[in-house]
Enzyme design. Structure first.
Site, PDB file in Angstrom:
ATOM      1  N   ASN A   7      36.605  29.564 -33.301  1.00 30.46           N
ATOM      2  CA  ASN A   7      35.325  29.140 -32.743  1.00 30.46           C
ATOM      3  C   ASN A   7      35.006  30.154 -31.655  1.00 30.46           C
ATOM      4  O   ASN A   7      35.550  30.099 -30.554  1.00 30.46           O
ATOM      5  CB  ASN A   7      35.482  27.723 -32.175  1.00 30.46           C
ATOM      6  CG  ASN A   7      34.161  27.148 -31.722  1.00 30.46           C
ATOM      7  OD1 ASN A   7      33.152  27.860 -31.645  1.00 30.46           O
ATOM      8  ND2 ASN A   7      34.154  25.860 -31.407  1.00 30.46           N
ATOM      9  N   ARG A  93      33.579  28.921 -37.336  1.00 27.34           N
ATOM     10  CA  ARG A  93      32.469  28.023 -37.044  1.00 27.34           C
ATOM     11  C   ARG A  93      31.230  28.877 -36.780  1.00 27.34           C
ATOM     12  O   ARG A  93      31.245  29.776 -35.951  1.00 27.34           O
ATOM     13  CB  ARG A  93      32.788  27.219 -35.790  1.00 27.34           C
ATOM     14  CG  ARG A  93      31.673  26.274 -35.506  1.00 27.34           C
ATOM     15  CD  ARG A  93      31.753  25.676 -34.160  1.00 27.34           C
ATOM     16  NE  ARG A  93      30.835  24.553 -34.148  1.00 27.34           N
ATOM     17  CZ  ARG A  93      31.026  23.469 -33.457  1.00 27.34           C
ATOM     18  NH1 ARG A  93      32.085  23.354 -32.714  1.00 27.34           N
ATOM     19  NH2 ARG A  93      30.143  22.512 -33.488  1.00 27.34           N
ATOM     20  N   HIS A 181      25.625  20.206 -35.269  1.00 27.72           N
ATOM     21  CA  HIS A 181      26.786  19.309 -35.212  1.00 27.72           C
ATOM     22  C   HIS A 181      27.122  18.733 -36.591  1.00 27.72           C
ATOM     23  O   HIS A 181      27.781  17.703 -36.695  1.00 27.72           O
ATOM     24  CB  HIS A 181      26.551  18.096 -34.276  1.00 27.72           C
ATOM     25  CG  HIS A 181      26.489  18.428 -32.827  1.00 27.72           C
ATOM     26  ND1 HIS A 181      25.627  17.780 -31.967  1.00 27.72           N
ATOM     27  CD2 HIS A 181      27.174  19.326 -32.091  1.00 27.72           C
ATOM     28  CE1 HIS A 181      25.789  18.263 -30.753  1.00 27.72           C
ATOM     29  NE2 HIS A 181      26.715  19.205 -30.797  1.00 27.72           N
ATOM     30  N   ARG A 242      20.613  20.392 -21.376  1.00 26.14           N
ATOM     31  CA  ARG A 242      19.422  20.600 -22.223  1.00 26.14           C
ATOM     32  C   ARG A 242      18.499  19.394 -22.138  1.00 26.14           C
ATOM     33  O   ARG A 242      18.969  18.253 -22.105  1.00 26.14           O
ATOM     34  CB  ARG A 242      19.830  20.822 -23.677  1.00 26.14           C
ATOM     35  CG  ARG A 242      20.501  22.138 -23.902  1.00 26.14           C
ATOM     36  CD  ARG A 242      20.952  22.277 -25.355  1.00 26.14           C
ATOM     37  NE  ARG A 242      22.320  22.738 -25.404  1.00 26.14           N
ATOM     38  CZ  ARG A 242      23.173  22.484 -26.388  1.00 26.14           C
ATOM     39  NH1 ARG A 242      22.784  21.782 -27.424  1.00 26.14           N
ATOM     40  NH2 ARG A 242      24.396  22.939 -26.343  1.00 26.14           N
ATOM     41  N   GLU A 335      33.539   8.873 -27.429  1.00 29.73           N
ATOM     42  CA  GLU A 335      34.932   8.466 -27.649  1.00 29.73           C
ATOM     43  C   GLU A 335      35.564   7.833 -26.418  1.00 29.73           C
ATOM     44  O   GLU A 335      36.432   6.988 -26.533  1.00 29.73           O
ATOM     45  CB  GLU A 335      35.787   9.700 -28.022  1.00 29.73           C
ATOM     46  CG  GLU A 335      35.509  10.240 -29.390  1.00 29.73           C
ATOM     47  CD  GLU A 335      36.156  11.609 -29.612  1.00 29.73           C
ATOM     48  OE1 GLU A 335      37.213  11.895 -29.019  1.00 29.73           O
ATOM     49  OE2 GLU A 335      35.583  12.399 -30.391  1.00 29.73           O
ATOM     50  N   GLU A 386      36.488  18.764 -35.318  1.00 31.27           N
ATOM     51  CA  GLU A 386      35.713  19.782 -36.031  1.00 31.27           C
ATOM     52  C   GLU A 386      36.611  20.883 -36.598  1.00 31.27           C
ATOM     53  O   GLU A 386      36.355  21.410 -37.677  1.00 31.27           O
ATOM     54  CB  GLU A 386      34.655  20.364 -35.087  1.00 31.27           C
ATOM     55  CG  GLU A 386      33.556  19.342 -34.800  1.00 31.27           C
ATOM     56  CD  GLU A 386      32.686  19.693 -33.616  1.00 31.27           C
ATOM     57  OE1 GLU A 386      33.202  19.680 -32.479  1.00 31.27           O
ATOM     58  OE2 GLU A 386      31.505  19.987 -33.823  1.00 31.27           O
TER      59      GLU A 386
END
Ligand code: AMP
Length: 408
Positions: A7, A93, A181, A242, A335, A386
């Site tokens: 990543n 990724r 995502h 954001r 989570e 991921e």
């Protein structure tokens, strides 16, 4: 067989190595990160089943970062391979894959797509590409696979992906909603089906990825039909920094009244807005929860706005799918924060969504199910992974290629 997952960000490269075991089960055997690439003093951190390594060193660029990754992976004492050719596949990724519908083995055409869509993901795609090129030279014999954050959402129908601006701009620039995502949404959807004991193809799910970046997806019978992020990851939910959904006129007025350039407004909406901008305290939910519990009204207002926006999307996606079987919460906030889950899911009883306060405190004790027994819509907390999803995709493509090669 071993698979490396990368990543690559602009100044960091995170990595994990998986061993492919019996029945194609993937076991993580090493992980690490090279941070502050190109910033003078960089750190290399590495952990494997054989021990840990950590050192600081000057790492000029992604090429050097990959050399360090190879070095720690081959470490005589703590390494997990003895030469680069032991890595059969590298899964990368990639944030923006445009209208690519699936993960792909990286060839010139795929690199071109990633390069082309860098104009829409300037913070991510160029870094992803640097990682790909560096990894190809360090692992020249591995099969390199791009796993796109956008691909899972390529099934979204036209009425959901088109923006109501002149259609010619879709044709000319491919301005449309893509969604992101996707790796996480599809991973937790599959896990949700396992927990519910139903085939994914029979379920209507609303998956909420609530981390520093955040998005919601409506997944109907295994396919994404709506999601909150758009052309870029700026649309939709309120995020760490954001802004999410705003009236586009704000862009115009900020340029005019604050005498800002388009780059400055774009930067402000991406990096100085969201929870940070609203609270003027922090972009981090943990810090905001702490501040709010000590009476900081600015922190409370930001958290309430965040939760309100998620709730609004859940309602919208119930309408899009004519109901839902389950709502899934994942990523840092989803989570790990019972308080935020409660803020989001409180007051939805008339939609058949009933949270169990006790289960919400400790989802792990209840197999991740935090809805009350009489809740029509189940509520699940599922940790995302991921990297594991990327390694599974990489293995799937390697297997696909092997069977194609055998057919000649
Ligand atoms: P992610 O991007 O998935 O790593 O999620 C980062 C976000 O999750 C940040 O806003 C963190 O503050 C938040 N987070 C992580 N752990 C907790 C926690 N225990 N309680 C509340 N928020 C958390």
């Amino acid at each position: 067989m071993k698979i490396l997952v990368l990543n690559s960000g602009s100044s960091t490269v995170k990595f994990r190595v998986y061993n492919v075991e019996e029945g194609d089960a993937l076991r993580e055997i090493a992980s690490g990160v090279v941070e502050r690439i190109g910033e003078g003093v960089s750190t290399v951190e590495y952990k494997s089943v054989r021990g840990e390594l950590k050192y600081t060193v000057k790492v000029k660029d992604h090429g050097e970062a990959l050399q360090h990754i190879l070095k720690v992976l081959c470490d005589a004492e703590k390494g997990v391979i003895s030469n680069p050719d032991e890595i059969t596949g590298v899964g990368h990724r990639v944030v923006h894959g445009g209208e690519m519908r699936e993960s792909s083995i990286i060839d010139e055409r795929v690199e071109k797509v990633i390069e082309e869509y860098a104009r829409m993901a300037p913070l991510h795609n160029p870094a992803n590409l640097l990682g790909i090129r560096a990894a190809k030279s360090v692992f020249p014999h591995a099969i390199h696979v791009a796993v796109f954050d956008t691909a899972f959402h390529s099934t979204i129908p036209e009425e959901a992906y088109l923006y109501a601006i002149p259609y010619k701009f879709y044709v000319k620039y491919r301005i449309r909603r893509y969604g992101f995502h996707g790796i996480s949404h599809s991973y937790v959807a599959r896990k949700a089906a396992e927990i519910l004991g139903e085939p994914l193809e029979k379920l209507k799910l609303i998956t909420c990825h609530l981390g520093s970046g955040a998005s919601v997806a409506a997944i109907m019978y295994g396919r994404s039909v709506e999601t909150s992020m758009g052309l870029t990851p700026l649309e939709g939910l309120i995020m760490g920094t954001r802004c999410g959904d705003i009236d586009p006129s704000i862009f115009y007025f900020l340029m005019k009244w604050e005498k800002l350039s388009e780059d400055e407004v774009y930067d402000l909406l991406n990096k100085k807005s969201g929870l940070l901008g609203l609270s003027e305290v922090s972009n981090d939910v943990r810090t905001l929860l702490q501040a709010s519990s000590e009476g900081d009204k600015r922190a409370e207002r930001a958290l309430n706005a965040f939760a309100h926006r998620v709730k609004k999307y859940i309602g919208a996606y119930m309408a899009v799918m004519n109901g839902a079987d389950a709502i899934v919460l994942t990523a840092g906030i989803g989570e790990r924060s019972p308080t935020m889950r409660e803020k989001i899911l409180r007051g939805l009883e008339n939609l058949g969504i009933i949270l169990d306060a006790k289960k919400n405190e400790r989802p792990e004790d209840y197999g991740g199910v935090i809805s009350s027994d009489d809740s029509k819509v189940k509520i699940l907390v599922i940790p995302t992974n991921e990297e594991l999803a990327i390694s599974e995709e990489t293995l799937r493509l390697i297997r696909g290629r092997a069977s194609k090669d055998n057919s000649y």
